[in-house]
Design an enzyme around this catalytic site. Structure first.
Site, PDB file in Angstrom:
ATOM      1  N   ALA A  55       3.384  -8.272  -3.210  1.00  0.00           N
ATOM      2  CA  ALA A  55       2.253  -7.399  -3.539  1.00  0.00           C
ATOM      3  C   ALA A  55       1.081  -8.229  -4.025  1.00  0.00           C
ATOM      4  CB  ALA A  55       2.672  -6.387  -4.606  1.00  0.00           C
ATOM      5  N   ARG A 101       7.903 -13.564  24.073  1.00  0.00           N
ATOM      6  CA  ARG A 101       7.607 -12.546  25.095  1.00  0.00           C
ATOM      7  C   ARG A 101       6.686 -11.444  24.582  1.00  0.00           C
ATOM      8  NH1 ARG A 101      13.032 -13.645  26.207  1.00  0.00           N
ATOM      9  NH2 ARG A 101      13.738 -11.923  24.889  1.00  0.00           N
ATOM     10  N   HIS A 115       3.403 -16.777   0.308  1.00  0.00           N
ATOM     11  CA  HIS A 115       3.104 -16.001   1.511  1.00  0.00           C
ATOM     12  C   HIS A 115       3.314 -16.812   2.790  1.00  0.00           C
ATOM     13  CE1 HIS A 115       1.113 -13.358  -1.397  1.00  0.00           C
ATOM     14  NE2 HIS A 115       1.073 -12.434  -0.461  1.00  0.00           N
ATOM     15  N   HIS A 120       0.836  -1.198   0.000  1.00  0.00           N
ATOM     16  CA  HIS A 120       0.000   0.000   0.000  1.00  0.00           C
ATOM     17  C   HIS A 120       0.868   1.244   0.000  1.00  0.00           C
ATOM     18  CE1 HIS A 120      -3.943  -1.977   1.081  1.00  0.00           C
ATOM     19  NE2 HIS A 120      -3.075  -2.955   1.267  1.00  0.00           N
ATOM     20  N   HIS A 179      -5.360 -11.637   6.068  1.00  0.00           N
ATOM     21  CA  HIS A 179      -4.231 -12.526   5.749  1.00  0.00           C
ATOM     22  C   HIS A 179      -3.275 -12.717   6.939  1.00  0.00           C
ATOM     23  CE1 HIS A 179      -2.367  -8.671   4.775  1.00  0.00           C
ATOM     24  NE2 HIS A 179      -2.893  -8.615   3.579  1.00  0.00           N
ATOM     25  N   ASP A 222      -6.066 -13.175  -2.266  1.00  0.00           N
ATOM     26  CA  ASP A 222      -5.370 -11.880  -2.302  1.00  0.00           C
ATOM     27  C   ASP A 222      -4.824 -11.637  -3.701  1.00  0.00           C
ATOM     28  OD1 ASP A 222      -4.538  -9.446  -1.251  1.00  0.00           O
ATOM     29  OD2 ASP A 222      -2.647 -10.219  -0.462  1.00  0.00           O
ATOM     30  N   ASP A 225      -0.586 -20.059  -0.981  1.00  0.00           N
ATOM     31  CA  ASP A 225       0.057 -20.156  -2.295  1.00  0.00           C
ATOM     32  C   ASP A 225       1.482 -20.693  -2.239  1.00  0.00           C
ATOM     33  OD1 ASP A 225       1.252 -17.965  -1.112  1.00  0.00           O
ATOM     34  OD2 ASP A 225       0.998 -16.625  -2.833  1.00  0.00           O
ATOM     35  N   GLY A 226       1.991 -20.989  -1.038  1.00  0.00           N
ATOM     36  CA  GLY A 226       3.356 -21.460  -0.918  1.00  0.00           C
ATOM     37  C   GLY A 226       4.383 -20.355  -0.992  1.00  0.00           C
TER      38      GLY A 226
END
Length: 378
Positions: free
Chosen positions: A302, A220, A244, A134, A209, A267, A241-242
Site C-alpha cells: 500500500a 505470448r 516494489h 484502493h 508505477h 508513491d 525502494d527495493g
C-alpha cells in the site's frame, strides 16, 4: 541577494565537474568550473544536484494528501522537502466523487500558494482486478462528464489522472483529460498489449508505477508493461525502494526507456518519515512493519515509506546508474512530465535555484528551494 556556492562537485546532465554556481533572486545565474571568482559558501567538495521532483506522492510525516487537510499536506510537503524534494505533486486515491472533489478543492488552495505542483487522481477509474490498495467498492467506469466535474473542483490544478485503458469509457476520458491539459497516465490496469496501445494512441503518456498493479510480462501475452516500455511517447514511473521492484527490473526499464523516459517516484504515504505502526490511506487501513506498508486486510503493498533521496541513492548504488543519470530521472524527466523542464530540474543557468547538497555517501546535507535554504548545508 547573490549567493555563490563554491568548492562543489556540480552534477549536470552532461556530467560531474568541480566548480561553483551563483544564485541571484532565486535563480541560477552562473555555473562555472574550477575556483569561484570571489568569496562564497564553500561546500567542501560536496555534490550539488537539482532538487528532486516527485510526481506521485500520497503523503508523509503522518500527513495524508487524500484527506485534503491542509495541515496534513503541509507536514508531508515539509518532510519530503527536507529529503530533497523541492517540487511535489499530491496524489489522491479512490474515494467517492464528492470526497475527491472536496479534497481537490482543498489542495488547490495549496497549489495556488506554491506548496504543491498539482493534483493527481489515482482512481477511481482503475481496474478492480489490479486495484492494489484502493477500495474496490468505490471504483467506477471512466466518464468524461464526471471527470470534467473533478477538473472544475481542482480549479486548474489537476495535472494528472490514472486510468485503466481497458475499461468502458476509458479512451474517451483519456482524450477529455488531454484536451484539458491534464496528463493521462495508464496504470492499475489489467489491459492487454493491444488495449494499452489504444490508450497510448488516445493520449496516455505516463505509466503509473510501471510493473506494479498490472499483469507481469509474458512471452505470448506481453500486456501493458511491454506496450508502455517500448513506446517513445510514454514516461515510466518507477518506485525504486527495493520492495516494489528488484533492482534488475529498475535497470531493465532504464535500459529500454532511457533517462529521458524514466521518472523515479516515491508513491509515499503518511508513514514516510515515521515509524512502524497503523496508518490510513484514503479509507483503507495500512500496517507498516520494517518500513513496508501493507493493507491490514489482505496484505497488499500500500504505497511506500520512500523519500526521493533514498530512491536517488539506490539508483546509483543498487541499480548502477551514474550520478548524472540518477539526477535526470529524479529531477529533469519528472519536471518534463509536468511541463516545467524549462524552469527547473537541472543545475542550469536561468532555472530556479532548487538544489540538493549531498555528501560523498549521497546523504542530504542541505536543501535549497528558489534560492532559500530549507536546510542549510552541514
Amino acid at each position: 541577494m547573490s549567493i555563490t556556492l563554491a568548492d562543489a562537485r556540480v552534477v549536470t546532465p552532461e556530467g560531474v565537474h568541480e566548480g561553483w554556481l551563483t544564485i541571484e533572486d532565486g535563480r541560477i545565474t552562473h555555473v562555472g568550473q574550477g575556483s569561484a571568482p570571489g568569496a562564497g559558501l564553500g561546500l567542501g567538495g560536496r555534490y550539488v544536484v537539482p532538487g528532486f521532483v516527485d510526481i506521485h506522492n500520497h503523503g508523509g510525516a503522518g500527513g495524508s494528501f487524500p484527506t485534503g487537510d491542509p495541515d496534513q499536506a503541509s507536514r508531508a510537503v515539509d518532510l519530503h522537502a527536507r529529503h530533497g524534494t523541492t517540487t511535489l505533486m499530491a496524489s489522491l486515491v479512490t474515494a467517492s466523487l464528492d470526497d475527491l472533489a472536496q479534497s481537490a478543492a482543498s489542495l488547490a488552495d495549496l497549489c495556488e500558494d506554491g506548496l504543491l505542483a498539482g493534483i493527481h487522481f489515482e482512481g477511481p477509474y482503475i481496474s478492480a482486478a489490479r486495484c492494489g490498495a484502493h477500495n474496490p467498492a468505490l471504483l467506477r467506469e471512466p466518464s468524461p462528464g464526471e471527470f470534467a466535474a473533478l477538473l472544475k473542483a481542482g480549479r486548474g490544478h489537476v495535472r494528472m489522472i490514472t486510468i485503466a485503458a481497458e475499461l468502458p469509457g476509458a479512451l474517451d476520458t483519456v482524450r477529455e483529460a488531454v484536451a484539458n491539459g491534464v496528463i493521462a497516465a495508464l496504470g492499475h490496469s489489467d489491459a492487454t498489449y493491444e488495449q494499452t496501445i489504444s490508450g497510448i494512441e488516445a493520449g496516455g503518456s505516463v505509466a503509473t508505477h510501471l510493473y506494479n498493479a498490472m499483469p507481469p510480462l509474458h512471452h505470448r501475452a506481453p500486456g501493458p508493461i511491454a506496450a508502455l516500455l517500448q513506446d517513445e511517447r510514454v514516461t515510466v514511473e518507477l518506485i525504486n525502494d527495493g520492495v516494489h521492484l528488484h533492482p534488475a527490473m529498475t535497470r531493465l526499464a532504464f535500459e529500454v526507456a532511457g533517462p529521458g523516459r524514466t521518472a523515479l517516484i516515491t508513491d509515499a504515504m503518511a508513514a514516510a518519515g515515521m515509524g512502524d505502526g497503523v496508518y490510513g490511506l484514503g479509507a483503507m487501513t495500512v500496517n507498516v512493519a520494517d518500513g513496508v506498508a501493507r493493507l491490514a486486510e489482505g496484505g497488499t503493498i500500500a504505497g511506500s515509506t520512500l523519500t526521493m533521496d533514498v530512491a536517488f541513492r539506490r539508483a546509483v548504488r543498487e541499480v548502477g546508474l551514474s550520478l548524472s543519470e540518477a539526477s535526470e530521472i529524479a529531477s529533469l524527466t519528472p519536471a518534463r512530465v509536468l511541463g516545467l523542464a524549462d524552469r527547473l530540474g537541472s543545475v542550469s543557468v536561468g532555472k530556479r535555484a532548487d538544489l540538493v547538497v549531498l555528501t560523498d555517501d549521497l546523504e542530504v546535507s542541505g536543501v535549497m528551494r528558489g534560492g532559500t535554504w530549507i536546510t542549510e548545508p552541514r
